[in-house]
Write a protein that holds these residues in place. Structure first.
Motif, PDB file in Angstrom:
ATOM      1  N   ARG A   5       0.855  -1.193   0.000  1.00 33.11           N
ATOM      2  CA  ARG A   5       0.000   0.000   0.000  1.00 33.11           C
ATOM      3  C   ARG A   5       0.891   1.243   0.000  1.00 33.11           C
ATOM      4  O   ARG A   5       1.495   1.594   1.010  1.00 33.11           O
ATOM      5  N   ARG A   6       0.984   1.846  -1.126  1.00 29.33           N
ATOM      6  CA  ARG A   6       1.846   3.023  -1.290  1.00 29.33           C
ATOM      7  C   ARG A   6       1.040   4.161  -1.918  1.00 29.33           C
ATOM      8  O   ARG A   6       1.000   4.306  -3.151  1.00 29.33           O
ATOM      9  N   PRO A   7       0.365   4.994  -1.113  1.00 35.99           N
ATOM     10  CA  PRO A   7      -0.417   6.107  -1.659  1.00 35.99           C
ATOM     11  C   PRO A   7       0.398   7.063  -2.529  1.00 35.99           C
ATOM     12  O   PRO A   7      -0.153   7.720  -3.421  1.00 35.99           O
ATOM     13  N   ARG A   8       1.717   7.099  -2.311  1.00 39.03           N
ATOM     14  CA  ARG A   8       2.541   8.034  -3.089  1.00 39.03           C
ATOM     15  C   ARG A   8       2.576   7.673  -4.571  1.00 39.03           C
ATOM     16  O   ARG A   8       2.959   8.516  -5.402  1.00 39.03           O
ATOM     17  N   ARG A   9       2.173   6.449  -4.919  1.00 44.81           N
ATOM     18  CA  ARG A   9       2.167   6.079  -6.342  1.00 44.81           C
ATOM     19  C   ARG A   9       1.291   7.029  -7.159  1.00 44.81           C
ATOM     20  O   ARG A   9       1.526   7.231  -8.350  1.00 44.81           O
ATOM     21  N   LEU A  10       0.242   7.562  -6.504  1.00 39.60           N
ATOM     22  CA  LEU A  10      -0.709   8.414  -7.212  1.00 39.60           C
ATOM     23  C   LEU A  10      -0.443   9.899  -6.990  1.00 39.60           C
ATOM     24  O   LEU A  10      -1.314  10.729  -7.229  1.00 39.60           O
TER      25      LEU A  10
END
Length: 326
Positions: A5-10
């Motif tokens: 889970r890596r919100p920074r991807r978006l």
């Protein structure tokens, strides 16, 4: 930590605008315009940098300047040539707002909203007809039901002058129903009402009262504007205006009351408006002048937060500057 889970991807530049949840457009904004019957030239408003009172002869030019930025709607506030106990210039056929509305609607494509209230027109600065001895007795203020008839007269006079929408702001019980009845009886069934449905007795109004010359000469407005501590009461107030026929629901002020904006949005299907008031505008300007904040950034962020909270429309003194950048 679960690294899948890596919100920074978006948050990269390419995808960031695609997943943005809230957008701000010039068409979301309403720009206030102060029309002054006591002057024949533009007068800067000291407490609201970049804004000025304009004479009726300059009203069209002022609105055209606003339209050039992409803002399509304006709210007219009037400073009359004279004041009296009942605020009779507020519904005069040749009143300042009436004359300005005629000219603006005839010569521009702007959507014209008019402020329906008495505080700028009464010699005591309150939003209606005073009870006897109100100036001496702080427990007395405005006669509610007698004021309703005058608000109806004001709204009808604005509609006859070409106003596209009327906006009662006095927080008088029953004002939406009284105005709806008066408009319909006069044949203006198509004119919508944007009610100041939850207007709080706020300390953020100071610069506006300077701009519109509408400060009370005694006492305060706590007996008809809402207690800043109350949210449940705000929900009741808004529901009453919906029952009486309000078309748009306004919360004022905006930034300190984003919780109220969000609750109104959640509970009602009507368009929701928020008033980003003069004190909110002035404090950001003051901080920017000190070099403490970047004005362009905080103005945009403030309006975005109001939109994110659920407002469809934002009445703001930042309208031109922000719209021009958009």
């Amino acid at each position: 930590m679960d690294m899948t889970r890596r919100p920074r991807r978006l948050r990269t530049d390419g995808v960031r605008p695609l997943v943005r949840e809230t957008d701000l457009a010039a068409s979301d904004l309403i720009a206030p315009v102060f029309v002054d019957a006591t002057t024949d030239e533009r007068v800067p408003i000291e407490t609201m940098p970049g804004h000025e009172r304009v004479p009726v002869s300059e009203a069209v030019a002022r609105v055209e300047e606003i339209r050039e930025t992409g803002v399509e709607a304006v709210m007219l506030f009037g400073v009359p040539e004279s004041k009296d106990e009942r605020g009779s210039r507020a519904w005069a056929e040749d009143g300042v707002v009436q004359e300005a509305a005629r000219q603006i609607t005839a010569e521009t494509d702007a959507y014209v909203v008019t402020d329906v209230c008495l505080c700028e027109y009464t010699d005591h600065g309150h939003c209606g007809v005073l009870e006897d001895d109100a100036a001496e007795d702080p427990t007395l203020t405005v006669r509610n039901d007698e004021t309703l008839e005058l608000l109806g007269d004001i709204a009808v006079s604005h509609a006859r002058a070409g106003a596209d929408m009327v906006a009662p702001s006095g927080m008088i019980d029953g004002m939406v129903g009284a105005i709806r009845g008066a408009l319909d009886e006069d044949g203006h069934t198509e004119v919508p009402i944007m009610s100041y449905a939850a207007k709080f007795e706020s300390a953020f109004y100071g610069p506006f009262r300077d701009a519109a010359d509408g400060a009370p000469s005694f006492g305060d407005r706590r007996h008809y504007q809402m207690d800043p501590a109350n949210a449940r009461e705000a929900r009741r107030e808004v529901s009453l205006d919906v029952e009486q026929g309000a078309d748009v629901l306004m919360v004022k002020p905006a930034l300190p009351y984003l919780d109220i904006v969000a609750q109104v949005r959640e509970r009602h299907d009507h368009p929701v408006a928020a008033y980003n008031v003069s004190g909110e505008y002035a404090m950001l300007h003051a901080a920017a002048e000190k070099g403490w904040l970047d004005l362009e950034s905080v103005a945009s962020e403030s309006l975005l937060s109001i939109k994110r909270a659920g407002a469809d429309l934002i009445l703001t003194y930042f309208a031109e500057d922000v719209a021009d950048r958009l």
